[in-house]
Design an enzyme around this catalytic site. Structure first.
Site, PDB file in Angstrom:
ATOM      1  N   GLY A  46       0.838  -1.196   0.000  1.00 55.70           N
ATOM      2  CA  GLY A  46       0.000   0.000   0.000  1.00 55.70           C
ATOM      3  C   GLY A  46       0.872   1.244   0.000  1.00 55.70           C
ATOM      4  N   GLN A  51       2.633   9.938   2.058  1.00 57.91           N
ATOM      5  CA  GLN A  51       4.006   9.413   2.065  1.00 57.91           C
ATOM      6  C   GLN A  51       4.850   9.941   0.901  1.00 57.91           C
ATOM      7  OE1 GLN A  51       2.332   5.264   2.563  1.00 57.91           O
ATOM      8  NE2 GLN A  51       4.246   5.014   3.667  1.00 57.91           N
ATOM      9  N   CYS A  92       6.204  -0.366   7.557  1.00 58.96           N
ATOM     10  CA  CYS A  92       5.796   0.846   6.849  1.00 58.96           C
ATOM     11  C   CYS A  92       6.943   1.276   5.939  1.00 58.96           C
ATOM     12  CB  CYS A  92       5.490   1.946   7.869  1.00 58.96           C
ATOM     13  SG  CYS A  92       5.004   3.510   7.129  1.00 58.96           S
ATOM     14  N   LEU A  93       6.607   1.642   4.709  1.00 57.04           N
ATOM     15  CA  LEU A  93       7.645   2.077   3.774  1.00 57.04           C
ATOM     16  C   LEU A  93       8.303   3.369   4.255  1.00 57.04           C
ATOM     17  CD1 LEU A  93       5.785   1.348   0.409  1.00 57.04           C
ATOM     18  CD2 LEU A  93       7.523  -0.065   1.546  1.00 57.04           C
ATOM     19  N   HIS A 134      -4.114   1.004   7.908  1.00 58.49           N
ATOM     20  CA  HIS A 134      -2.765   1.589   7.964  1.00 58.49           C
ATOM     21  C   HIS A 134      -2.680   2.811   7.032  1.00 58.49           C
ATOM     22  CE1 HIS A 134       1.777   1.104   8.153  1.00 58.49           C
ATOM     23  NE2 HIS A 134       1.645   1.862   7.072  1.00 58.49           N
ATOM     24  N   GLU A 135      -3.200   2.665   5.806  1.00 51.64           N
ATOM     25  CA  GLU A 135      -3.111   3.772   4.830  1.00 51.64           C
ATOM     26  C   GLU A 135      -4.015   4.938   5.229  1.00 51.64           C
ATOM     27  OE1 GLU A 135      -0.681   3.518   3.009  1.00 51.64           O
ATOM     28  OE2 GLU A 135      -0.396   1.364   3.117  1.00 51.64           O
ATOM     29  N   HIS A 138      -2.305   7.086   7.633  1.00 49.69           N
ATOM     30  CA  HIS A 138      -1.364   8.028   6.999  1.00 49.69           C
ATOM     31  C   HIS A 138      -2.096   9.310   6.576  1.00 49.69           C
ATOM     32  CE1 HIS A 138       2.501   6.045   6.806  1.00 49.69           C
ATOM     33  NE2 HIS A 138       2.023   4.976   6.208  1.00 49.69           N
TER      34      HIS A 138
HETATM   35  O1  K1U Z   1       1.923   2.400   3.891  1.00 47.91           O
HETATM   36  C1  K1U Z   1       2.950   1.733   3.832  1.00 47.91           C
HETATM   37  O2  K1U Z   1       3.959   2.145   4.358  1.00 47.91           O
HETATM   38  C2  K1U Z   1       2.953   0.404   3.102  1.00 47.91           C
HETATM   39  C3  K1U Z   1       2.928  -0.768   4.069  1.00 47.91           C
HETATM   40  C4  K1U Z   1       1.507  -1.223   4.257  1.00 47.91           C
HETATM   41  C5  K1U Z   1       1.177  -2.215   5.327  1.00 47.91           C
HETATM   42  C6  K1U Z   1       2.007  -3.240   5.687  1.00 47.91           C
HETATM   43  C7  K1U Z   1       1.647  -4.140   6.663  1.00 47.91           C
HETATM   44  C8  K1U Z   1       0.439  -4.048   7.274  1.00 47.91           C
HETATM   45  C9  K1U Z   1      -0.381  -3.037   6.936  1.00 47.91           C
HETATM   46  C10 K1U Z   1      -0.020  -2.128   5.958  1.00 47.91           C
HETATM   47  C11 K1U Z   1       3.803  -1.868   3.500  1.00 47.91           C
HETATM   48  O3  K1U Z   1       3.609  -2.326   2.429  1.00 47.91           O
HETATM   49  S1  K1U Z   1       5.033  -2.405   4.532  1.00 47.91           S
HETATM   50  C12 K1U Z   1       5.919  -3.655   3.791  1.00 47.91           C
HETATM   51  C13 K1U Z   1       5.447  -4.865   3.224  1.00 47.91           C
HETATM   52  O4  K1U Z   1       6.066  -5.036   2.255  1.00 47.91           O
HETATM   53  C14 K1U Z   1       4.476  -5.947   3.555  1.00 47.91           C
HETATM   54  C15 K1U Z   1       3.827  -6.142   4.746  1.00 47.91           C
HETATM   55  C16 K1U Z   1       2.933  -7.204   4.935  1.00 47.91           C
HETATM   56  C17 K1U Z   1       2.707  -8.104   3.954  1.00 47.91           C
HETATM   57  C18 K1U Z   1       3.381  -7.933   2.763  1.00 47.91           C
HETATM   58  C19 K1U Z   1       4.256  -6.879   2.563  1.00 47.91           C
HETATM   59 ZN    ZN Z   2       2.987   3.164   6.150  1.00 51.56          ZN
END
Ligand code: K1U
Ligand code: ZN
Length: 169
Positions: A46, A51, A92-93, A134-135, A138
């Protein structure tokens, strides 16, 4: 299409509250395409406009295995949340390398415009529900580390600032 730079915690711009998108026009469609490309490039599931330093209510998500089913949510509003919650391990990225538990609703219903400006009602559970929450945080200027204890948050802040200083050298 362009890859957009992602703001990193503790950048104060991550705490900006986003304003509604006024119209789904060519500028917004181009922003959606750039955000989807940026999310795939960063290997995220996401990305919120906040961001990438755009303070409008727009998020992109793709929780598919094949990474070929992007969802665009414009002006998303939570219209229902389940009575039950769970502890979700998330990252989180904008806080690379940090993972911790956050309490999330098990399921949510969200009203939003899609990338064509059509109104949609999305019912989500599992990873999609966690990602939407989560988004949407943000867009309210909230980063997941704010749910952690002040001690953990300060340790993460110090670690991030150190990593950013080292990357600049
Ligand atoms: O918003 C962001 O920073 C993106 C974030 C979203 C998110 C991750 C985990 C739970 C809820 C929301 C990411 O994509 S973090 C990294 C990630 O690559 C990932 C996490 C869980 C499953 C698969 C990938
Ligand atoms: Zn995030």
């Amino acid at each position: 299409m362009a890859l957009l730079p992602i703001l990193c915690f503790p950048d104060p711009r991550l705490h900006t509250v986003a304003k509604p998108v006024a119209a789904v026009d060519a500028r917004i469609r181009a922003l959606c395409a750039d955000m989807i490309a940026t999310m795939y490039d960063a290997k995220g599931i996401g990305l919120a406009a906040t961001q990438v330093d755009v303070h409008e209510r727009l998020i992109v998500i793709d929780v598919s295995e094949e990474r070929d089913a992007p969802l665009v949510l414009i002006n998303p509003e939570l219209v229902w949340t389940s009575p039950t919650t769970h502890l979700n391990e998330e990252g989180c990225l904008s806080v690379p390398g940090v993972y911790d538990g956050v309490q999330r609703f098990d399921a949510v219903r969200v009203r939003a415009l899609d990338g064509a400006g059509q109104s949609r009602l999305i019912e989500a559970d599992g990873l999609l529900a966690d990602c939407i929450q989560h988004e949407m945080d943000h867009l309210m200027g909230r980063v997941f580390v704010e749910y952690l204890s002040p001690l953990k948050r300060n340790r993460i802040k110090t670690k991030m600032l150190k990593a950013q200083r080292e990357a600049e050298r």
